[in-house]
Design a protein around this motif. Structure first.
Motif, short mmCIF file in Angstrom:
data_model
loop_
_atom_site.label_atom_id
_atom_site.label_comp_id
_atom_site.label_asym_id
_atom_site.label_seq_id
_atom_site.Cartn_x
_atom_site.Cartn_y
_atom_site.Cartn_z
N GLY A 37 43.10 35.71 34.19
CA GLY A 37 43.31 35.66 35.64
C GLY A 37 42.26 34.81 36.32
O GLY A 37 41.64 33.97 35.68
N PRO A 38 42.10 35.04 37.58
CA PRO A 38 42.57 36.18 38.35
C PRO A 38 44.07 36.11 38.64
O PRO A 38 44.64 35.04 38.81
CB PRO A 38 41.77 36.11 39.64
CG PRO A 38 41.40 34.68 39.80
CD PRO A 38 41.29 34.13 38.41
N GLU A 39 44.66 37.29 38.69
CA GLU A 39 46.07 37.42 39.04
C GLU A 39 46.25 37.43 40.55
O GLU A 39 47.25 36.93 41.06
CB GLU A 39 46.65 38.70 38.46
CG GLU A 39 46.63 38.76 36.94
CD GLU A 39 47.51 37.72 36.29
OE1 GLU A 39 48.65 37.52 36.75
OE2 GLU A 39 47.05 37.11 35.32
N TYR A 40 45.28 38.05 41.26
CA TYR A 40 45.35 38.18 42.72
C TYR A 40 43.94 37.99 43.27
O TYR A 40 42.97 38.46 42.67
CB TYR A 40 45.87 39.56 43.13
CG TYR A 40 47.16 39.92 42.42
CD1 TYR A 40 48.36 39.35 42.80
CD2 TYR A 40 47.15 40.78 41.32
CE1 TYR A 40 49.54 39.65 42.12
CE2 TYR A 40 48.32 41.07 40.63
CZ TYR A 40 49.51 40.50 41.04
OH TYR A 40 50.65 40.79 40.35
N PRO A 41 43.81 37.35 44.43
CA PRO A 41 42.47 37.12 44.99
C PRO A 41 41.80 38.36 45.56
O PRO A 41 40.58 38.35 45.77
CB PRO A 41 42.72 36.08 46.08
CG PRO A 41 44.16 36.27 46.47
CD PRO A 41 44.86 36.73 45.22
N SER A 42 42.59 39.42 45.80
CA SER A 42 42.03 40.62 46.43
C SER A 42 42.93 41.81 46.15
O SER A 42 44.06 41.66 45.68
CB SER A 42 41.95 40.41 47.95
OG SER A 42 43.27 40.31 48.50
N LEU A 43 42.42 42.99 46.47
CA LEU A 43 43.22 44.21 46.34
C LEU A 43 44.43 44.16 47.27
O LEU A 43 45.53 44.56 46.91
CB LEU A 43 42.37 45.45 46.62
CG LEU A 43 43.09 46.79 46.58
CD1 LEU A 43 43.76 47.03 45.22
CD2 LEU A 43 42.12 47.91 46.92
N ALA A 44 44.24 43.65 48.48
CA ALA A 44 45.37 43.55 49.42
C ALA A 44 46.48 42.67 48.85
O ALA A 44 47.66 43.01 48.95
CB ALA A 44 44.89 43.02 50.77
N ALA A 45 46.10 41.57 48.22
CA ALA A 45 47.10 40.68 47.61
C ALA A 45 47.80 41.37 46.45
O ALA A 45 49.02 41.22 46.25
CB ALA A 45 46.45 39.38 47.16
N TYR A 46 47.06 42.14 45.67
CA TYR A 46 47.64 42.92 44.58
C TYR A 46 48.68 43.91 45.13
O TYR A 46 49.80 44.00 44.63
CB TYR A 46 46.54 43.66 43.82
CG TYR A 46 47.02 44.80 42.96
CD1 TYR A 46 47.47 44.57 41.66
CD2 TYR A 46 47.01 46.10 43.44
CE1 TYR A 46 47.92 45.63 40.87
CE2 TYR A 46 47.46 47.16 42.65
CZ TYR A 46 47.91 46.92 41.38
OH TYR A 46 48.36 47.97 40.60
N LEU A 47 48.30 44.68 46.16
CA LEU A 47 49.21 45.65 46.75
C LEU A 47 50.45 44.96 47.31
O LEU A 47 51.58 45.46 47.16
CB LEU A 47 48.51 46.47 47.84
CG LEU A 47 47.44 47.44 47.35
CD1 LEU A 47 46.68 48.03 48.55
CD2 LEU A 47 48.02 48.54 46.48
#
Length: 173
Positions: free
Chosen positions: A150-160
């Protein structure tokens, strides 16, 4: 309204529409979060704290990736990985980094917080010690067979937000 609160509201609406509100666990207490931080020897990023105050994980099988981990499960999962790191299991993979300058080399990093689990030893983790081209709080994929990527997502918000997208895709099938 914060980005975390906004995406959680939309996730909650989806669960409610499915009649599955009990799938999301109630929020953790500030004291429980502080204890988990102490147990892990880490300080959680503000967006993780905010998310945990809203929902302390999901029921197993109630998340697109299997299970959104509760504080207790985060601590337990991290302990398994830390025990393997400390007993030398990952020594042969100390230089592993899949060519990503966003990640520190190695198979496991003590500054990672398990976020979800698929039941097979794989899951997303929050990276608090990224490589030179990464960002603190990025969400990476940890696969027990191929290592971190990864990273798969830049942040937890993006993951959610991405998880919400997976819920919605399931609705269209």
């Amino acid at each position: 309204m914060s980005e975390i609160s906004a995406v959680w509201e939309r996730i909650e609406v989806w669960y409610e529409a499915q009649g599955q509100t009990e799938t999301l666990k109630p929020g953790a207490s500030p004291e429980a979060i502080a204890q988990a931080e102490k147990d892990m020897g880490l300080t959680f990023p503000p967006e993780l704290r905010e998310s945990l105050l809203r929902h302390d994980g999901s029921a197993d099988g109630g998340w697109p990736t299997g299970e959104l981990l509760s504080l207790e499960r985060m601590v337990d999962e991290r302990k398994v990985w830390m025990d393997l790191l400390q007993d030398g299991t990952f020594d042969d993979n100390a230089d592993h980094n899949e060519g990503s300058e966003a990640l520190q080399p190695g198979w496991w990093n003590p500054a990672w917080i398990p976020l979800d689990a698929d039941g097979g030893g794989n899951g997303a983790v929050i990276d608090l010690n990224p490589g030179p081209q990464g960002t603190v709080g990025q969400v990476i994929d940890m696969d027990h067979e191929v290592g971190p990527s990864g990273p798969e997502y830049p942040s937890l918000a993006a993951y959610l937000e991405a998880m919400l997208g997976q819920f919605s895709e399931g609705d269209e099938e």
